[in-house]
Design a protein around this motif. Structure first.
Motif, PDB file in Angstrom:
ATOM      1  N   ILE A 180       0.995  -1.066   0.037  1.00  0.00           N
ATOM      2  CA  ILE A 180      -0.049  -0.009  -0.022  1.00  0.00           C
ATOM      3  C   ILE A 180       0.804   1.194  -0.002  1.00  0.00           C
ATOM      4  O   ILE A 180       1.732   1.413   0.930  1.00  0.00           O
ATOM      5  CB  ILE A 180      -0.913   0.164   1.299  1.00  0.00           C
ATOM      6  CG1 ILE A 180      -1.858  -1.067   1.223  1.00  0.00           C
ATOM      7  CG2 ILE A 180      -1.792   1.317   1.034  1.00  0.00           C
ATOM      8  CD1 ILE A 180      -2.861  -1.283   0.333  1.00  0.00           C
ATOM      9  N   TRP A 181       0.688   2.080  -1.007  1.00  0.00           N
ATOM     10  CA  TRP A 181       1.324   3.425  -1.073  1.00  0.00           C
ATOM     11  C   TRP A 181       0.646   4.545  -0.534  1.00  0.00           C
ATOM     12  O   TRP A 181      -0.359   4.966  -1.391  1.00  0.00           O
ATOM     13  CB  TRP A 181       1.876   3.667  -2.660  1.00  0.00           C
ATOM     14  CG  TRP A 181       2.918   4.614  -2.414  1.00  0.00           C
ATOM     15  CD1 TRP A 181       2.809   5.873  -2.090  1.00  0.00           C
ATOM     16  CD2 TRP A 181       4.299   4.496  -3.120  1.00  0.00           C
ATOM     17  NE1 TRP A 181       3.991   6.611  -2.499  1.00  0.00           N
ATOM     18  CE2 TRP A 181       4.927   5.792  -2.863  1.00  0.00           C
ATOM     19  CE3 TRP A 181       4.656   3.416  -3.755  1.00  0.00           C
ATOM     20  CZ2 TRP A 181       6.265   6.091  -3.603  1.00  0.00           C
ATOM     21  CZ3 TRP A 181       6.151   3.957  -4.140  1.00  0.00           C
ATOM     22  CH2 TRP A 181       6.970   5.061  -4.041  1.00  0.00           C
ATOM     23  N   GLU A 182       0.420   4.889   0.538  1.00  0.00           N
ATOM     24  CA  GLU A 182      -0.548   5.623   1.283  1.00  0.00           C
ATOM     25  C   GLU A 182      -0.040   7.214   1.044  1.00  0.00           C
ATOM     26  O   GLU A 182       0.904   7.710   1.482  1.00  0.00           O
ATOM     27  CB  GLU A 182      -0.382   5.527   2.797  1.00  0.00           C
ATOM     28  CG  GLU A 182      -1.270   6.394   3.604  1.00  0.00           C
ATOM     29  CD  GLU A 182      -2.627   6.518   3.054  1.00  0.00           C
ATOM     30  OE1 GLU A 182      -3.195   7.461   2.747  1.00  0.00           O
ATOM     31  OE2 GLU A 182      -3.230   5.346   2.940  1.00  0.00           O
ATOM     32  N   GLU A 183      -1.140   7.865   0.475  1.00  0.00           N
ATOM     33  CA  GLU A 183      -0.932   9.382   0.026  1.00  0.00           C
ATOM     34  C   GLU A 183      -1.728  10.342   0.715  1.00  0.00           C
ATOM     35  O   GLU A 183      -1.896  11.558   0.266  1.00  0.00           O
ATOM     36  CB  GLU A 183      -1.132   9.194  -1.541  1.00  0.00           C
ATOM     37  CG  GLU A 183      -0.465   8.479  -2.425  1.00  0.00           C
ATOM     38  CD  GLU A 183       0.642   9.268  -2.892  1.00  0.00           C
ATOM     39  OE1 GLU A 183       0.913  10.445  -2.334  1.00  0.00           O
ATOM     40  OE2 GLU A 183       1.509   9.030  -3.529  1.00  0.00           O
ATOM     41  N   CYS A 184      -2.363   9.944   2.102  1.00  0.00           N
ATOM     42  CA  CYS A 184      -3.102  11.129   2.586  1.00  0.00           C
ATOM     43  C   CYS A 184      -2.373  12.414   2.842  1.00  0.00           C
ATOM     44  O   CYS A 184      -2.663  13.359   2.977  1.00  0.00           O
ATOM     45  CB  CYS A 184      -3.604  10.498   3.833  1.00  0.00           C
ATOM     46  SG  CYS A 184      -2.655  10.243   4.937  1.00  0.00           S
ATOM     47  N   ILE A 206       4.101   1.914   2.119  1.00  0.00           N
ATOM     48  CA  ILE A 206       5.002   3.133   1.738  1.00  0.00           C
ATOM     49  C   ILE A 206       4.256   4.347   2.137  1.00  0.00           C
ATOM     50  O   ILE A 206       3.165   4.437   1.494  1.00  0.00           O
ATOM     51  CB  ILE A 206       5.560   3.063   0.375  1.00  0.00           C
ATOM     52  CG1 ILE A 206       6.360   1.650   0.126  1.00  0.00           C
ATOM     53  CG2 ILE A 206       6.362   4.230  -0.115  1.00  0.00           C
ATOM     54  CD1 ILE A 206       6.693   1.762  -1.542  1.00  0.00           C
ATOM     55  N   PHE A 207       4.443   4.963   3.177  1.00  0.00           N
ATOM     56  CA  PHE A 207       3.901   6.395   3.139  1.00  0.00           C
ATOM     57  C   PHE A 207       4.440   7.605   2.559  1.00  0.00           C
ATOM     58  O   PHE A 207       5.973   7.573   2.857  1.00  0.00           O
ATOM     59  CB  PHE A 207       3.794   6.600   4.842  1.00  0.00           C
ATOM     60  CG  PHE A 207       3.128   7.675   5.383  1.00  0.00           C
ATOM     61  CD1 PHE A 207       1.605   7.229   5.751  1.00  0.00           C
ATOM     62  CD2 PHE A 207       3.478   8.884   5.453  1.00  0.00           C
ATOM     63  CE1 PHE A 207       0.699   8.346   6.301  1.00  0.00           C
ATOM     64  CE2 PHE A 207       2.799   9.695   6.062  1.00  0.00           C
ATOM     65  CZ  PHE A 207       1.337   9.549   6.269  1.00  0.00           C
ATOM     66  N   ALA A 208       3.728   7.963   1.687  1.00  0.00           N
ATOM     67  CA  ALA A 208       4.339   9.202   1.141  1.00  0.00           C
ATOM     68  C   ALA A 208       4.433  10.393   2.055  1.00  0.00           C
ATOM     69  O   ALA A 208       3.434  11.111   2.422  1.00  0.00           O
ATOM     70  CB  ALA A 208       3.322   9.587  -0.032  1.00  0.00           C
ATOM     71  N   ALA A 209       5.699  10.648   2.425  1.00  0.00           N
ATOM     72  CA  ALA A 209       5.963  11.459   3.745  1.00  0.00           C
ATOM     73  C   ALA A 209       5.708  12.945   3.319  1.00  0.00           C
ATOM     74  O   ALA A 209       5.254  13.828   4.275  1.00  0.00           O
ATOM     75  CB  ALA A 209       7.355  11.259   4.133  1.00  0.00           C
ATOM     76  N   GLY A 210       5.682  13.230   1.871  1.00  0.00           N
ATOM     77  CA  GLY A 210       5.644  14.859   1.804  1.00  0.00           C
ATOM     78  C   GLY A 210       6.583  15.279   0.458  1.00  0.00           C
ATOM     79  O   GLY A 210       7.044  14.188  -0.307  1.00  0.00           O
ATOM     80  N   PHE A 211       6.082  16.410  -0.054  1.00  0.00           N
ATOM     81  CA  PHE A 211       6.871  16.899  -1.123  1.00  0.00           C
ATOM     82  C   PHE A 211       7.805  18.103  -0.746  1.00  0.00           C
ATOM     83  O   PHE A 211       7.525  19.211  -0.681  1.00  0.00           O
ATOM     84  CB  PHE A 211       5.731  17.453  -2.025  1.00  0.00           C
ATOM     85  CG  PHE A 211       6.252  17.523  -3.693  1.00  0.00           C
ATOM     86  CD1 PHE A 211       6.005  16.617  -4.506  1.00  0.00           C
ATOM     87  CD2 PHE A 211       6.787  18.666  -4.108  1.00  0.00           C
ATOM     88  CE1 PHE A 211       6.220  16.824  -5.767  1.00  0.00           C
ATOM     89  CE2 PHE A 211       7.169  18.974  -5.395  1.00  0.00           C
ATOM     90  CZ  PHE A 211       6.911  17.934  -6.244  1.00  0.00           C
TER      91      PHE A 211
END
Length: 412
Positions: free
Chosen positions: A18-22, A58-63
């Motif tokens: 799961i590539w989490e994008e919240c 995989i947690f999308a930490a930020g941009f």
């Protein structure tokens, strides 16, 4: 494959990642999360999978190119989250790669991700001569990242993929994979894919022998409401990395909701074979579904985006009853038992749809048994008040106040 690239290893074994994008794509839903809030959600999401969190999330930490505040928020995650993988997202520039490496330098399981356009139209919109030039830039950035990031896995997203061009996408995936990319995500950036298109596209893409050893993911938008169905079609064709977001938060109409993806593929409603066409084991260990609803509630509280009564899995209508018929056999009126599967307590709401059975169940929770005459009077009162106010839900305290005022007397 690096020994510490747990998501790629898991996907290569057929497990779902799961590539989490919240926190990242979800920001495009006009939401924002502090670093501590991102860390909370990341830790809780990893916790669904226990010791396998770093492999399956995989947690999308930020941009980080947003600015120093974004970098600082990501630093908080890097310093406090060790039970899932963390990914920095950016453009295909050395600057964004350097920012991502800095932001996640203390992370236990870091990843660096950048994106390149996969269509001529998007390449031109970004000021590039062609998508071939975009690919070359991507290969250059990939080489730079591999040289400078100290063994951190480097992922590449292909934005604007065309459902009619699986061969071109396969060629790009093959080039990136050969150059050392870890996961290559294929993105339906405009949200145009229909389920049948997705099935045909992914089937042809994954059948290409040049990418037999590559790990391909999908990032599918929900503009037409098909993101979950498109993920299911992708998983059925062998994709094992899927982007989603708690509550479906994301750009425009968002992504598939993480809570829906996990429950749909957990096997609690039907077998995984029924869901994706073959009896595969998608999890290193079964997900703890009792964590799902509290996480979504936390995301709602943090972002200010309300959960709706109609939201599947985590909405306010789950395991609630307001009409009499479901009392006859609750199992007939729901796909699974929300208390057993999710830990959601049953709840009775009093509305204009109430029946004697509903009212008797409510008062019985307080040790009260009403006569038929009392039920008739209380039911008339409930319906009258709901329609007078044009508000469906009657507060239970109001009902008990009404009963108290008339206790032992005539309810007419």
């Amino acid at each position: 494959m690096g020994a510490h690239d747990r998501p790629k290893q898991a996907a290569s074994r057929g497990r779902l990642v799961i590539w989490e994008e919240c926190a990242r794509d979800g920001a495009q839903a006009k939401t924002i999360m502090r670093g501590s809030e991102r860390a909370l959600i990341a830790c809780e999401t990893g916790g669904i999978f226990g010791s396998e969190g770093p492999s399956q999330v995989i947690f999308a930490a930020g941009f980080p190119a947003i600015g120093p505040e974004e970098v600082q928020a990501m630093r908080v995650l890097a310093e406090s989250v060790d039970n899932c993988s963390l990914a920095s997202h950016g453009r295909a520039t050395r600057h964004d790669i350097d920012l991502g490496r800095t932001a996640l330098r203390d992370a236990a399981h870091p990843r660096i991700t950048f994106w390149i356009p996969a269509s001529e139209a998007l390449a031109h919109a970004l000021g590039m001569a062609s998508r071939a030039q975009a690919l070359q830039r991507g290969l250059d950035c990939l080489a730079y990242a591999l040289d400078t990031c100290g063994g951190i896995p480097i992922d590449v997203a292909l934005s604007g993929a065309d459902a009619n061009e699986p061969q071109y996408v396969a060629d790009v995936v093959a080039a990136l994979d050969a150059a050392g990319a870890s996961i290559v995500k294929v993105c339906d950036t405009a949200g145009r894919f229909f389920p049948r298109q997705t099935r045909d596209f992914v089937e042809r893409l994954c059948a290409d022998p040049s990418i037999a050893d590559a790990v391909v993911g999908v990032h599918l938008h929900n503009d037409l409401g098909f993101a979950l169905a498109n993920i299911m079609e992708s998983v059925a064709q062998g994709v094992r990395v899927v982007a989603s977001s708690w509550m479906g938060l994301g750009e425009r109409n968002g992504l598939a909701a993480t809570e829906q993806v996990i429950v749909a593929l957990s096997g609690v409603v039907c077998s995984v074979k029924s869901a994706v066409g073959e009896p595969v084991d998608l999890w290193e260990q079964p997900p703890d579904l009792h964590r799902v609803v509290p996480i979504a509630a936390s995301v709602s509280r943090i972002t200010g985006v309300p959960l709706k009564v109609t939201d599947p899995i985590c909405g306010t209508g789950v395991n609630s009853i307001s009409t009499g018929t479901p009392f006859l056999d609750r199992g007939v009126f729901r796909p699974f038992d929300p208390m057993a599967v999710l830990g959601v307590e049953p709840r009775i709401e009093i509305t204009q749809l109430a029946s004697k059975r509903v009212l008797q169940a409510v008062v019985a929770q307080h040790g009260i048994v009403l006569t038929d005459g009392e039920l008739d009077s209380a039911l008339r009162w409930v319906k009258s008040v709901a329609y007078e106010r044009n508000e469906p839900i009657i507060d239970k305290e109001e009902l008990f106040a009404f009963l108290g005022r008339n206790e032992g007397g005539d309810f007419r």
